[in-house]
Design an enzyme around this catalytic site. Sequence first.
Site, short mmCIF file in Angstrom:
data_model
loop_
_atom_site.label_atom_id
_atom_site.label_comp_id
_atom_site.label_asym_id
_atom_site.label_seq_id
_atom_site.Cartn_x
_atom_site.Cartn_y
_atom_site.Cartn_z
N GLY A 35 0.83 -1.20 0.00
CA GLY A 35 0.00 0.00 0.00
C GLY A 35 0.85 1.24 0.00
N GLY A 36 0.23 2.38 0.27
CA GLY A 36 0.95 3.63 0.23
C GLY A 36 2.00 3.76 1.31
N MET A 37 1.74 3.20 2.49
CA MET A 37 2.67 3.36 3.62
C MET A 37 3.48 2.12 3.94
SD MET A 37 0.91 5.74 6.54
CE MET A 37 2.29 5.33 7.61
N GLY A 38 2.97 0.95 3.58
CA GLY A 38 3.68 -0.24 4.00
C GLY A 38 3.43 -1.44 3.11
N VAL A 40 2.69 -5.70 3.20
CA VAL A 40 2.16 -6.79 4.02
C VAL A 40 2.74 -8.11 3.51
CG1 VAL A 40 0.10 -7.98 4.85
CG2 VAL A 40 0.04 -5.50 4.47
N LYS A 55 2.94 -6.59 8.73
CA LYS A 55 2.96 -5.32 8.00
C LYS A 55 4.14 -4.49 8.47
CE LYS A 55 0.03 -1.40 6.61
NZ LYS A 55 -1.32 -0.79 6.70
N ASP A 154 -11.13 5.89 6.18
CA ASP A 154 -10.66 5.38 4.87
C ASP A 154 -11.47 4.16 4.47
OD1 ASP A 154 -9.06 5.39 2.59
OD2 ASP A 154 -7.54 4.08 3.47
#
Length: 199
Positions: A35-38, A40, A55, A154
């Site tokens: 994803g945008g931040m991390g 998995v 994650k 979100d």
Amino acid sequence: LRHLPPEYQLATRGCASADLEPFGKYADISFLSMGGMGTVYRCRDTALGRVVALKVIHAHLAQFQDLVSSFKDEASVAGQLTHPNITPVHEVGELPDGRPYFTMKLVEGRTLAEVIREYHAAPSAPVFHALLRHFVTVCNTLGYAHQRGVMHRDLKPVNVMIGAFGEVQVMDWGLSKITPSAPQKLTAAPLAEFDAVRA
């Protein structure tokens, strides 16, 4: 990436998921999603003999302390929301390189977005009724979170997982916000305490 400020979006564009080497009690690590931040990963907890999701924040974002703080808050808030339709957090800690991570229940299945697309491709009454049940479950889950003073912020079909047996999981609490009405004990964990939080 839309929720990240422009400077973070620029740092994230073009990045590829990196392999994660086994560490501590975690082995058999393989990529699941990014994803945008991390990122998995799927891995095996050798201490308990169970498969979990792990994650970890992107390496190129670990330099931004505000994003690191937000990442840790996601684990802390989700870990305090005890509900059958919110994925439980098992453990939080740091990788050998210092990046924070957390492990959680591995949810295998399809996203609600995939189920909706399948319905539109081949509409049927049973699938429609199942979608309605999923929708009600999501509403009840958010009702619980709101009662605890937490706003998801979100929510979208891609952040709802439907398990192999029809179980619904509201995922990705990374943008959640604790409102002033939240119970006093429901707080983001202080950064210094992050390593010690276990579930």
